[in-house]
Motif scaffolding. Sequence first.
Motif, PDB file in Angstrom:
ATOM      1  N   LEU A  13       0.832  -1.194   0.000  1.00 12.21           N
ATOM      2  CA  LEU A  13       0.000   0.000   0.000  1.00 12.21           C
ATOM      3  C   LEU A  13       0.868   1.245   0.000  1.00 12.21           C
ATOM      4  O   LEU A  13       1.907   1.301   0.666  1.00 12.21           O
ATOM      5  CB  LEU A  13      -0.902   0.014   1.232  1.00 12.21           C
ATOM      6  CG  LEU A  13      -2.071  -0.980   1.255  1.00 12.21           C
ATOM      7  CD1 LEU A  13      -2.728  -0.950   2.623  1.00 12.21           C
ATOM      8  CD2 LEU A  13      -3.083  -0.670   0.182  1.00 12.21           C
ATOM      9  N   SER A  14       0.431   2.242  -0.752  1.00 17.66           N
ATOM     10  CA  SER A  14       1.131   3.517  -0.728  1.00 17.66           C
ATOM     11  C   SER A  14       0.824   4.232   0.581  1.00 17.66           C
ATOM     12  O   SER A  14      -0.071   3.853   1.334  1.00 17.66           O
ATOM     13  CB  SER A  14       0.685   4.375  -1.922  1.00 17.66           C
ATOM     14  OG  SER A  14      -0.692   4.691  -1.812  1.00 17.66           O
TER      15      SER A  14
ATOM     16  N   PRO B 260      -4.710   4.048   5.416  1.00 16.03           N
ATOM     17  CA  PRO B 260      -5.975   3.847   6.149  1.00 16.03           C
ATOM     18  C   PRO B 260      -6.780   2.639   5.658  1.00 16.03           C
ATOM     19  O   PRO B 260      -7.671   2.160   6.373  1.00 16.03           O
ATOM     20  CB  PRO B 260      -6.738   5.154   5.902  1.00 16.03           C
ATOM     21  CG  PRO B 260      -5.671   6.173   5.664  1.00 16.03           C
ATOM     22  CD  PRO B 260      -4.594   5.441   4.929  1.00 16.03           C
ATOM     23  N   LEU B 261      -6.467   2.128   4.463  1.00 17.31           N
ATOM     24  CA  LEU B 261      -7.177   0.969   3.937  1.00 17.31           C
ATOM     25  C   LEU B 261      -6.600  -0.350   4.420  1.00 17.31           C
ATOM     26  O   LEU B 261      -7.189  -1.410   4.161  1.00 17.31           O
ATOM     27  CB  LEU B 261      -7.147   0.978   2.397  1.00 17.31           C
ATOM     28  CG  LEU B 261      -7.810   2.148   1.678  1.00 17.31           C
ATOM     29  CD1 LEU B 261      -7.586   2.018   0.176  1.00 17.31           C
ATOM     30  CD2 LEU B 261      -9.296   2.192   1.984  1.00 17.31           C
ATOM     31  N   SER B 262      -5.457  -0.315   5.091  1.00 16.32           N
ATOM     32  CA  SER B 262      -4.762  -1.559   5.452  1.00 16.32           C
ATOM     33  C   SER B 262      -5.614  -2.541   6.259  1.00 16.32           C
ATOM     34  O   SER B 262      -5.498  -3.754   6.047  1.00 16.32           O
ATOM     35  CB  SER B 262      -3.461  -1.232   6.207  1.00 16.32           C
ATOM     36  OG  SER B 262      -3.727  -0.447   7.352  1.00 16.32           O
ATOM     37  N   PRO B 263      -6.519  -2.099   7.160  1.00 17.91           N
ATOM     38  CA  PRO B 263      -7.342  -3.096   7.862  1.00 17.91           C
ATOM     39  C   PRO B 263      -8.385  -3.752   6.963  1.00 17.91           C
ATOM     40  O   PRO B 263      -8.971  -4.768   7.345  1.00 17.91           O
ATOM     41  CB  PRO B 263      -8.032  -2.281   8.970  1.00 17.91           C
ATOM     42  CG  PRO B 263      -7.278  -1.002   9.065  1.00 17.91           C
ATOM     43  CD  PRO B 263      -6.753  -0.750   7.702  1.00 17.91           C
TER      44      PRO B 263
ATOM     45  N   ILE C  80      -9.244 -11.472   5.571  1.00 16.95           N
ATOM     46  CA  ILE C  80      -9.979 -10.493   6.366  1.00 16.95           C
ATOM     47  C   ILE C  80     -10.994 -11.232   7.220  1.00 16.95           C
ATOM     48  O   ILE C  80     -11.775 -12.025   6.708  1.00 16.95           O
ATOM     49  CB  ILE C  80     -10.698  -9.487   5.452  1.00 16.95           C
ATOM     50  CG1 ILE C  80      -9.693  -8.802   4.516  1.00 16.95           C
ATOM     51  CG2 ILE C  80     -11.457  -8.460   6.264  1.00 16.95           C
ATOM     52  CD1 ILE C  80     -10.331  -7.921   3.490  1.00 16.95           C
ATOM     53  N   PRO C  81     -11.010 -11.022   8.535  1.00 14.32           N
ATOM     54  CA  PRO C  81     -11.975 -11.745   9.384  1.00 14.32           C
ATOM     55  C   PRO C  81     -13.402 -11.371   9.038  1.00 14.32           C
ATOM     56  O   PRO C  81     -13.711 -10.227   8.712  1.00 14.32           O
ATOM     57  CB  PRO C  81     -11.598 -11.289  10.793  1.00 14.32           C
ATOM     58  CG  PRO C  81     -10.867 -10.000  10.608  1.00 14.32           C
ATOM     59  CD  PRO C  81     -10.152 -10.117   9.302  1.00 14.32           C
TER      60      PRO C  81
ATOM     61  N   PRO D 193     -16.389  -1.568   5.324  1.00 10.53           N
ATOM     62  CA  PRO D 193     -16.947  -1.556   6.689  1.00 10.53           C
ATOM     63  C   PRO D 193     -18.366  -1.003   6.707  1.00 10.53           C
ATOM     64  O   PRO D 193     -18.839  -0.393   5.744  1.00 10.53           O
ATOM     65  CB  PRO D 193     -15.976  -0.645   7.451  1.00 10.53           C
ATOM     66  CG  PRO D 193     -15.331   0.198   6.403  1.00 10.53           C
ATOM     67  CD  PRO D 193     -15.258  -0.637   5.174  1.00 10.53           C
ATOM     68  N   LYS D 194     -19.050  -1.217   7.825  1.00  9.75           N
ATOM     69  CA  LYS D 194     -20.459  -0.833   7.929  1.00  9.75           C
ATOM     70  C   LYS D 194     -20.686   0.646   7.672  1.00  9.75           C
ATOM     71  O   LYS D 194     -21.685   1.036   7.073  1.00  9.75           O
ATOM     72  CB  LYS D 194     -20.999  -1.206   9.313  1.00  9.75           C
ATOM     73  CG  LYS D 194     -21.185  -2.704   9.511  1.00  9.75           C
ATOM     74  CD  LYS D 194     -21.797  -2.987  10.868  1.00  9.75           C
ATOM     75  CE  LYS D 194     -22.040  -4.472  11.062  1.00  9.75           C
ATOM     76  NZ  LYS D 194     -22.661  -4.774  12.368  1.00  9.75           N
TER      77      LYS D 194
END
Length: 495
Positions: free
Chosen positions: A44-45, A50-53, A65-66, A452-453
Motif C-alpha cells: 500500500l502507498s 488507512p485501507l490496510s485493515p 480479512i476476518p 466496513p459498515k
Amino acid sequence: MGRSGIFKIALRQTLRSHQTLLTNFTQRITTNRAGRSQKRWYTLSQENLPLSPYIGDCKTNRNAIPSSKDGTDFKICFLGTGAGVPSRQRICSATLLQMHGTSILLDAAEGVQRQIMHSSITLSSISHIFITHLHGDHIFGLPGLILGIQLASQSYSKSSSDRSEGLTLKIYGPPGIYNYVAMSLRLSMSRLFSGKIIVTELLGGHADPGFNQKSGRHNNYRDPRHTHYKEMSRRNLYREALKQNKDGTWTFQVPFTAGPSTEGLLSVSAAEVRHVNDVMTFGYVIQEPEPEPNIIVEKARALGVEPGRKYRLLKKGIPVESDDGSKTVLPEQVLSKDMNRKERKFALIGDNCQLSRAMYQLCQDCDVLVHEATLIGSESLHEEAILRGHSTPETAGSVAKDVNASLLVMNHISAKIDPGTGSEEVENSAKETNDNTSYIVAAEDFMELLLPKNGYERKASPLELADTCGITNIPDISSNNLDNESCSLSESVKE
C-alpha cells in the motif's frame, strides 16, 4: 573407437547437461519461493495506509480479512483484473461481490473457475452472474462455470432437506447472452440435470441490435442475438427479458439471507455506457437496503414488550401487542435510527470510453467504484485508448472525482503492465485527475476488499468538492443520446 563408444560418450554428456539444467531449475524455484515468502503480496502507498485493515488476499489465509459475526459482510474479491488476454500474473475480467451471505459474480473470463478453486469462495455460493458485455475476455469462462456451479449445487442439494429443486442460478446481461449460453451447452453436448438457470437479457438500450429507438419496438430482421433457436433450447434453461426504464436504467432486486433473522433485498441498477460500435455495454450499481433501526430496550420494556420475536416485527415496522395484551405498541415508539449508518453502494462499470448521464447518476456517492484503466502511457496512447473504446487511469480518476467515490479500484489493466511497479504507475496517473477525492488502488488478482459498515472515511466532503464535482458539470450524454459513432472525446482527436 567404435560407434558404440561414441554413442556412450554422447549419452553421458547429454545426461550431465540435463542434470545441470535440473539443478539450476530447482535452485531457481527454491529462490523464488523464499523471495515470495518474505515479500508482501501487495504494498500500500502512504496515502492508502488507512485501507490496510480492509485489504487482504482471498487466495491464502495469511492475509485473510476476518468475517463479521452478524452476517453483514461486504467483500469484493478481484478474481481477474487483466484486459484482452490473460498473462502470467492476471486473468481477464472477473469480480466477485459478497454481500449479506449472497455471492454475485460480475463477468466471467476464461479461467475464472480455476481462480475460484484457488480462493476461499465456493462455487455453490454463487447465485447471480452479471455480464457487462459480450466480448470474449468477459464471457469465455461462463459455460464451464455454469457446469461447475451445477455440480457444486448437486452436492449442496444432497446435503440439504430439499433435494428436488437444487440451486437457481440467475444470469443478467445484454441481448445475445442467452444464445451464447444455450449454443455453448448444446454444441458441447453438456447436460443440465439439476436446478434452474434463468438468463435475463436487458432490452431496449441504444446499442441493442434489434431495438429501433424511433419506433420504440424491436426490428423484424433476424439477428443472432435476439433470434430464438428452438433446436438450441435446453431443459432447465430459461430465457427472460427486462425492459429499459424511461430514465435510461434497468432495475431489479436480489434477495439475500444473511442468517435466520436477517433477510432482505439488494437493489441493482444498470445503465448503458459507450464502448465500441454495436456492443451493448453496461455498468452495474448494487446497493444494500437501509439498515434496520435499533430497538430502545428501555422504552420497549416500559411499554410491556420484553426482548424476543416481537422485536423483529417492530424493526420491520409492524405494530405488536404488549406481552400482557393490554395495548398496542407502535414501531415509532421504540425505534431509534442509527444516523451514522447508511446503505453501502458498490459500482462496477464495464469497458467504456464515455459514461451516460444515467450511469453518472447511479454512481453518485458510491463507496467503491470499479473502473477500467486499460492503457497507460503518453498522451498519444491516451488518444488511442479513446479511439478503441477504452479508458486510461486519468479517465478513471476523473470519473471517480465526478461521482464523489470514496474508493476507486482500477481493473481491466493491460497485460503489458506488471503488478508492483506497474500498479504504482497506474495509481499515480489516476491521482493526477482525482484532486484527492478518492482512495485509489490498482487491483491485482486475488485482492480482497472489505467495506466496513460505515464505509470508508472520505478524503474530501461533498461541500469541499462543490466547485469541481457534481451532476451539473457532466455533459448531457443520456442513454437516449448515445450513438454508434466513436466516443465524443475522440472527435477532437480526429480533427
